[in-house]
Design an enzyme around this catalytic site. Structure first.
Site, short mmCIF file in Angstrom:
data_model
loop_
_atom_site.label_atom_id
_atom_site.label_comp_id
_atom_site.label_asym_id
_atom_site.label_seq_id
_atom_site.Cartn_x
_atom_site.Cartn_y
_atom_site.Cartn_z
N HIS A 64 32.02 16.86 31.27
CA HIS A 64 30.56 17.04 31.13
C HIS A 64 29.96 15.99 30.19
O HIS A 64 28.88 15.45 30.45
CB HIS A 64 30.29 18.47 30.64
CG HIS A 64 28.86 18.71 30.30
ND1 HIS A 64 28.41 18.88 29.01
CD2 HIS A 64 27.75 18.79 31.09
CE1 HIS A 64 27.11 19.08 29.02
NE2 HIS A 64 26.68 19.02 30.27
N GLU A 67 29.52 12.96 32.16
CA GLU A 67 28.33 13.03 33.03
C GLU A 67 27.09 12.54 32.27
O GLU A 67 26.28 11.77 32.78
CB GLU A 67 28.13 14.47 33.51
CG GLU A 67 26.87 14.71 34.29
CD GLU A 67 26.29 16.09 34.02
OE1 GLU A 67 27.00 17.09 34.16
OE2 GLU A 67 25.10 16.16 33.65
N HIS A 68 26.95 12.98 31.01
CA HIS A 68 25.81 12.53 30.19
C HIS A 68 25.87 11.02 29.97
O HIS A 68 24.84 10.33 30.01
CB HIS A 68 25.83 13.23 28.84
CG HIS A 68 25.23 14.61 28.87
ND1 HIS A 68 24.15 14.98 28.12
CD2 HIS A 68 25.57 15.70 29.59
CE1 HIS A 68 23.85 16.25 28.36
NE2 HIS A 68 24.71 16.71 29.25
N GLU A 144 22.92 21.52 23.70
CA GLU A 144 22.99 22.18 25.01
C GLU A 144 23.88 23.41 24.93
O GLU A 144 23.57 24.48 25.45
CB GLU A 144 23.51 21.20 26.07
CG GLU A 144 23.47 21.78 27.48
CD GLU A 144 23.99 20.81 28.54
OE1 GLU A 144 24.36 19.66 28.20
OE2 GLU A 144 24.04 21.21 29.71
#
Lengths: 437, 435
Positions: A64, A67-68, A144
């Site tokens: 993840h 992905e950022h 997040e």
């Protein structure tokens, strides 16, 4: 009834109205296109065979995080410029990471598809991965996590529940990563992940919308298709040992009302291997929680009043197993035991008494109808294709799945409920509210 | 029966000329406006019946009345109790939804093309033959109260409650549409009957339809089902009390969270506002366009303070809210607030880049096609056009109006709307050493 039969007969052509067009490239990149000229827009999705399951212990959250980082600059584009370019062409872009995959997507005016595929291939091949950007982004990701998990008692409880239920399978770890791991990740971890997983053999390009297959194929050949081939490692897919008995977990968090949830490891669909079993699990789950007349809603909310909201879910398109779940939002902690008893009584009823013909047909018809409704959205259509390709089922098999659902019998449902949805296989979690003051 | 068809129009999307689906209009004998876009690529039909019966009509101290009425209409009918109604809908795979917003109440229907006649039977039965069963009201009310209690776990819910009250006080927009635990508790069957009798009428209502159907096929079905529905609402659909400025407040609500949720708010624009388009563009530039927006760049991209920061304007019959929201680790909240205030001040002083403005406008106009991408999105848009009496070529005009907004317009809007001292600020999260 006539309409119902007609619908079931026509089922494959309804669900997959347009045929998929495919191309494979020498370096392993795959392309799947579904042309639809109803509206002058297109959805481009780049799917990667890498997700939370591919992380090693101590490095959870890395897929993840990565992905950022895909939005933080490449050789041709500065940090943030990818999204700004898409935005200025009247499109929007984003990405999502799951346990099994990572996907990047853009909805754009159809005339921009060529440019978008070029931009995606460029950042895929030439990502910058600067430490300065990583240091800012990891802070964003911790925010997040705080927003999605730490400050949401329900999510926090479900995260604990998955970890308690599984011993070996990577679905035990949250995709966003444990905070303790996020605090220790470095840019070197990110670079190593890039080298290992962002390779052409892991890429499927999916385009749905107002495009011409030949033109898209040419552009993918010129861009993704021309990246140098590299060996593609096999996916990490360990076998979870069978449960040995019921487990129960209490979580105490600031909250207003309790919830109770149970998760059970169940099989996922392997096309041609366990169609009947997994389709029956889908039908059973629909009968329990799928509509207004679902058994859980009727018995646990409307009649016994033990919960004010209930749900259950099964995802047959995972890798290795699925954590089947059921939960109830309760008004009072004193209802916890009664709710649990009533829930298992309902499951026993489902195992012992066959669904009526009407219940069975309602479940089948609604599962099919939901696929027709999903075809209304380019995003969902592309996602269905990308997912089926990435987890190893293949998008062309989707009609086989709907056929399997159509063929489920009431006895099939009883059999899978008896075999899998049993207390001794379940892990039950209870959120006990603590004062919010 | 009046049946008007507006011709196919062309819209310019950035540099690409594309055709948009036509909106056809008809009026039933009872006065109900019907708006349709045909889409024959998927064998389904989506529709939304919008009534002038939103939460603005909730009686004082009884917030949630419109929402509860919507829930009751969708729950059962005079002919079918809850169990048989539920089984009937499921057996046809009919998705019947109901809900309320500030100005409107809506019943929505999504059906397979084959099930449309049955779906219309269900929609008309829900609308015209309510069951009013006391036992079901008790259940729906208890469950709504429990859901409202659960929602108090979320800082977002509590911020929305605060902001509604801070902006509107006793104005009809001054509470959350779903109501609070106390207000839901106070509602009784008579309240629901009164709202239904006063406002659920065909004149002023709009039925928006999109899908695999033609007007010629649709109208006879509707005339048959809705023939007995007659009348005009007590309060006409377009009538509304003005929202006036209230004193600006700053508030801290203590919650046991790790993050602070910060919400800025002020009055925005009404549908009829002369500043409508400049403010729409201004919001998109400020925080309404995700990664293209100034706040996302300054608060997240440059400083890593948040996962999300966004702004929105909600144009309503009266001036709707203009809101900015962010969530950040509690000890960083003051810094994040400072950054937002600086950006508001900066823009209010006229520091707005012309090139960036052009890109923002490009994103708004180019994004138009996506908003028409699916039947369910289309009915929402068409219903809005119908309810607020916008012209049927509104979407074409909309693109042109956005393109015509210039730098001076946006600077003028920024000077008027963005000075930081005009914004309420509420922070929700820990205090003192827990922060």
């Amino acid at each position: 009834m006539r309409l119902f039969l007609c619908l079931l007969c026509c089922l494959p052509s309804i669900a997959q109205a347009a045929s998929l067009q495919r191309a494979s490239f020498d370096n392993g990149v795959q392309l799947v296109v579904e042309e639809d000229h109803a509206s002058p827009v297109a959805m481009v999705q780049i799917w990667l065979k890498v997700g939370g399951r591919d992380e090693v212990p101590g490095k959870t959250g890395l897929a993840h995080v990565f992905e950022h980082m895909m939005f933080k600059g490449s050789k041709a584009l500065k940090a943030g410029e990818h999204s700004k370019t898409i935005s200025a062409m009247g499109g929007n872009d984003n990405a999502f990471t799951s346990t099994d995959f990572t996907a990047y997507f853009e909805t754009v005016p159809a005339a921009k598809v060529k440019q978008v595929i070029g931009m995606e291939a460029e950042r895929f091949a030439h990502l910058r991965l600067a430490d300065e950007e990583f240091q800012k982004e990891i802070k964003v990701i911790m925010e997040e996590r705080r927003m999605r998990t730490e400050d949401d008692p329900n999510s926090h409880m479900f995260e604990e529940l998955s970890a308690a239920a599984l011993r070996l399978h990577p679905y035990r770890n949250p995709v966003i990563g444990w905070m303790q791991d996020l605090q220790r990740l470095t840019i070197e971890d990110v670079r190593a992940f890039y080298q290992l997983h962002y390779i052409p053999g892991n890429v499927t390009v999916v385009v749905v919308g107002d495009v011409d297959f030949a033109a898209v194929k040419k552009q993918v050949a010129r861009t993704f298709g021309s990246i140098k081939a590299r060996p593609t490692p096999a996916r990490f897919n360990p076998q979870e040992p069978a449960p040995l008995g019921a487990k129960r977990m209490d979580v105490h968090l600031p909250a207003k009302l309790p919830i109770m949830a149970m998760v059970i490891p169940v099989p996922v669909w392997q096309a041609g291997v366990n169609d009947k079993e997994t389709a029956a699990l889908s039908v059973a789950t629909y009968a329990l929680a799928g509509g207004r007349s679902a058994l859980m809603q009727q018995q646990l909310v409307d009649q016994s009043r033990l919960a004010f909201s209930v749900d259950a879910g099964y995802d047959p398109f995972g890798m290795g197993l699925d954590l089947w779940y059921a939960y109830g939002a309760l008004r009072d902690v004193k209802d916890v035991d009664a709710f649990q008893t009533a829930m298992w009584k309902l499951m026993t009823q489902l195992a012992q008494q066959p669904l009526t013909t009407e219940q069975l047909h309602t479940a089948q018809r609604n599962i099919v109808a939901s696929e027709v409704f999903a075809r209304d959205s380019l995003y969902l259509r592309a996602k269905r294709i990308g997912r089926m390709e990435t987890v190893g089922i293949g998008a062309d098999h989707f009609d086989d799945w709907l056929n399997a659902v159509r063929q489920v019998t009431a006895e099939d449902v009883q059999k899978v409920v008896k075999q899998y949805l049993q207390p001794r296989r379940a892990t039950t979690g209870i959120l006990y509210p603590e004062s919010m003051q | 029966m009046k049946h008007i068809i507006t011709g196919l129009w062309l819209c310019l999307l950035t540099s690409t000329a594309v055709a948009s689906p036509a909106i056809e209009e008809a009026k039933l004998d009872n006065g109900l406006r019907v708006l349709l876009t045909e889409a024959h690529h998927v064998p389904m039909v989506a529709m939304q019946l919008v009534l002038p019966a939103g939460s603005r009509f909730d009686p004082e101290e009884k917030g949630g009345t419109a929402s509860l009425l919507a829930a009751m209409l969708g729950d059962h009918s005079a002919k079918h109790d809850h169990a048989t109604w539920s089984a009937w809908l499921d057996s046809e795979a009919v998705k019947l939804g109901s809900g309320a917003s500030k100005d409107t109440m809506a019943l929505s229907l999504t059906v397979l093309r084959e099930a449309l006649p049955q779906g219309l039977n269900m929609l008309s039965e829900a609308l015209l033959q309510p069951g009013w069963r006391t036992k079901r009201l008790t259940i729906l009310q208890q469950d709504a109260i429990a859901a409202a209690t659960k929602a108090q776990e979320s800082a977002g819910t509590r911020a929305a409650e605060y902001t509604a009250h801070a902006l509107y006080g006793s104005h009809p927009y001054g509470h959350r549409t779903g109501g609070s635990m106390a207000s839901l508790h106070a509602i009784n069957m008579t309240d629901l009957h009164q709202l239904y009798d006063a406002q659920c009428k065909p004149q002023g209502a709009v039925l928006a339809v999109s899908g695999d159907i033609t007007m010629k096929e649709l109208l006879p079905l509707l005339e048959t089902k809705l023939h007995d529905w007659q009348g005009a609402p007590t309060t006409a659909a377009g009538t509304m009390i003005k929202a006036t400025k209230r004193p600006v407040h700053t508030q801290h609500i203590v919650m046991p969270t790790t993050q602070m949720l910060v919400q800025f708010s002020r009055l925005g624009i009404a549908r009829s506002d002369a500043d409508f388009f400049p403010v729409l563009v201004l919001n998109h530039l400020l925080g309404g366009s995700g990664f293209g927006s100034i706040l996302m760049e300054e608060v997240r991209e440059k400083r890593g303070l948040v996962y999300g920061v966004y702004s929105y304007v909600m144009p309503l019959l009266a001036r709707g809210p203009f809101v900015i929201t962010l969530q950040t680790r509690a000890d960083q909240a003051d810094k994040a607030v400072q950054v937002v205030k600086e950006q508001l001040q900066n823009m209010a002083e006229g520091h707005i880049d012309a090139n960036r403005l052009d890109k923002t406008k490009g994103n708004l106009t180019g994004g138009f096609a996506q908003r028409m991408d699916s039947n369910r999105e289309r009915v929402g848009l068409i219903a809005m056009i119908g309810f607020y009496h916008l012209p049927l070529n509104y979407l074409q005009q909309w693109t042109k109006r956005i393109e015509s907004v210039n730098l001076a317009d946006v600077k003028r809007a920024a000077k008027h709307y963005l000075p930081p001292k005009q914004w309420n600020i509420v922070q929700l999260g820990p205090v003192g050493e827990n922060k």
